[in-house]
Design a protein around this motif. Sequence first.
Motif, short mmCIF file in Angstrom:
data_model
loop_
_atom_site.label_atom_id
_atom_site.label_comp_id
_atom_site.label_asym_id
_atom_site.label_seq_id
_atom_site.Cartn_x
_atom_site.Cartn_y
_atom_site.Cartn_z
N UNK A 5 17.76 37.31 -14.90
CA UNK A 5 17.98 36.15 -15.76
C UNK A 5 19.20 36.36 -16.63
N UNK A 6 19.74 37.57 -16.63
CA UNK A 6 20.91 37.86 -17.44
C UNK A 6 22.16 37.96 -16.59
N UNK A 7 22.24 38.99 -15.76
CA UNK A 7 23.48 39.18 -15.02
C UNK A 7 23.38 38.78 -13.56
N UNK A 8 22.24 39.04 -12.93
CA UNK A 8 22.21 38.95 -11.49
C UNK A 8 21.85 37.60 -10.95
N UNK A 9 20.54 37.31 -10.79
CA UNK A 9 20.29 36.08 -10.11
C UNK A 9 18.98 35.40 -10.32
N UNK A 10 17.87 36.06 -10.57
CA UNK A 10 16.62 35.31 -10.50
C UNK A 10 16.15 34.83 -11.84
N UNK A 11 15.78 35.72 -12.70
CA UNK A 11 15.32 35.31 -14.01
C UNK A 11 13.83 35.10 -14.06
N UNK A 12 13.26 35.36 -15.22
CA UNK A 12 11.83 35.15 -15.40
C UNK A 12 11.59 33.83 -16.07
N UNK A 137 15.78 32.08 -5.97
CA UNK A 137 14.59 31.60 -5.28
C UNK A 137 13.82 32.71 -4.56
N UNK A 138 14.37 33.93 -4.58
CA UNK A 138 13.76 35.01 -3.83
C UNK A 138 12.55 35.64 -4.53
N UNK A 139 12.59 35.69 -5.86
CA UNK A 139 11.61 36.50 -6.59
C UNK A 139 10.69 35.61 -7.42
N UNK A 140 9.38 35.73 -7.24
CA UNK A 140 8.43 34.93 -8.02
C UNK A 140 8.52 35.28 -9.51
N UNK A 141 8.16 34.33 -10.40
CA UNK A 141 7.73 32.97 -10.07
C UNK A 141 8.93 32.07 -9.81
N UNK A 142 8.75 31.07 -8.97
CA UNK A 142 9.83 30.15 -8.68
C UNK A 142 10.15 29.30 -9.91
N UNK A 143 11.42 29.13 -10.24
CA UNK A 143 11.79 28.29 -11.38
C UNK A 143 11.64 26.82 -11.04
N UNK A 144 11.42 25.99 -12.06
CA UNK A 144 11.43 24.56 -11.78
C UNK A 144 12.88 24.13 -11.57
N UNK A 145 13.10 22.96 -10.96
CA UNK A 145 14.46 22.56 -10.59
C UNK A 145 15.45 22.56 -11.75
N UNK A 146 15.02 22.08 -12.92
CA UNK A 146 15.93 22.02 -14.06
C UNK A 146 16.31 23.42 -14.52
N UNK A 147 15.33 24.30 -14.59
CA UNK A 147 15.61 25.68 -15.00
C UNK A 147 16.54 26.36 -14.00
N UNK A 149 18.84 24.97 -12.09
CA UNK A 149 20.21 24.48 -12.25
C UNK A 149 20.86 25.06 -13.50
N UNK A 150 20.10 25.20 -14.57
CA UNK A 150 20.64 25.79 -15.80
C UNK A 150 21.04 27.24 -15.58
N UNK A 151 20.19 27.94 -14.87
CA UNK A 151 20.44 29.36 -14.61
C UNK A 151 21.71 29.54 -13.80
N UNK A 152 21.87 28.73 -12.75
CA UNK A 152 23.05 28.84 -11.90
C UNK A 152 24.30 28.42 -12.67
N UNK A 153 24.19 27.37 -13.46
CA UNK A 153 25.34 26.90 -14.24
C UNK A 153 25.81 27.99 -15.19
#
Length: 287
Positions: A5-12, A137-147, A149-153
């Motif tokens: 959720x900080x540098x790489x990709x998935x986030x909690x 999208x690889x690591x559970x839990x799956x984020x909701x769509x808005x979260x 998009x925010x994470x990727x942005x």
Amino acid sequence: MAYESTDGGTGAAGCAEPGTSDSLRTFGAVVQALREHAGLSREEFGGLIGFSKHTVASVEQGRRMPDPDFVEGAEAALGNTGALRRAAPHLARQAGLASWFRQWARLEATAISLYTYECRLVPGLLQTEAYARAVSLDVPPLPDPEELEQRIAARLARQELLSVNRKPPTAFSFIVEQAVLERWTGGETVTRELLDRLEELIERNWNVEFQVMPTRRPTHAGLDGPIMLAETPENRWFAYSEGQQNGRLIARTKEISLLQQRYAKLRSQALTPEDTLGLLKRLRGAL
């Protein structure tokens, strides 16, 4: 995975990164309007300014902070109205970093040197939009769509730090395990785009040194895990360590010295930047 959720990709869940903002969306809409008025497709426009059509799309949709090279190139390609150049200093992202990452993010934003060794995935500063989406999208839990998009942005917006037009430009060193690149995260198309992005970055950005740690390596100084180091304008060094659901800023001189020794050893054990570029091209050619 909290570290993502900080540098790489998935986030909690509940650990949002800074998302897009009204100013980014407005700037992107203006770029798109000017491009379409000029009769250019995203691919044609990207070719004129030296960026991929995917980067153009990310800026136009407000998901990526345009770096100075993009702004200047867009101005030249779209009539030199001055509108984009005058608007760029007022762009902003929304706040909202994971609590354990905020101190490091402040250091990162002004650092004059940033070193990263990564054995899990491609660092966030180097990711494409498609790769960021895949690892999110690889690591559970799956984020909701808005979260999501925010994470990727947020991840794409941070990549403005790589610009050679920052004063002074930040000196980057990245060491990434070969296995990370050969994992095909997201599939063949995502991997192809990622390798293109890395090649483009290495060849364009003289402030970025990228090395691959070969899979067959009898000695390896990074077996204890990822390393992140930052040098401030006052020439003070800090380090950062992440795990699942947590992160730790390291300020103790003795601990930082140990990590610097390990990183220096890793640089000598990894492929040279020239050999790394050759490997990237071979991997790309095999796809």
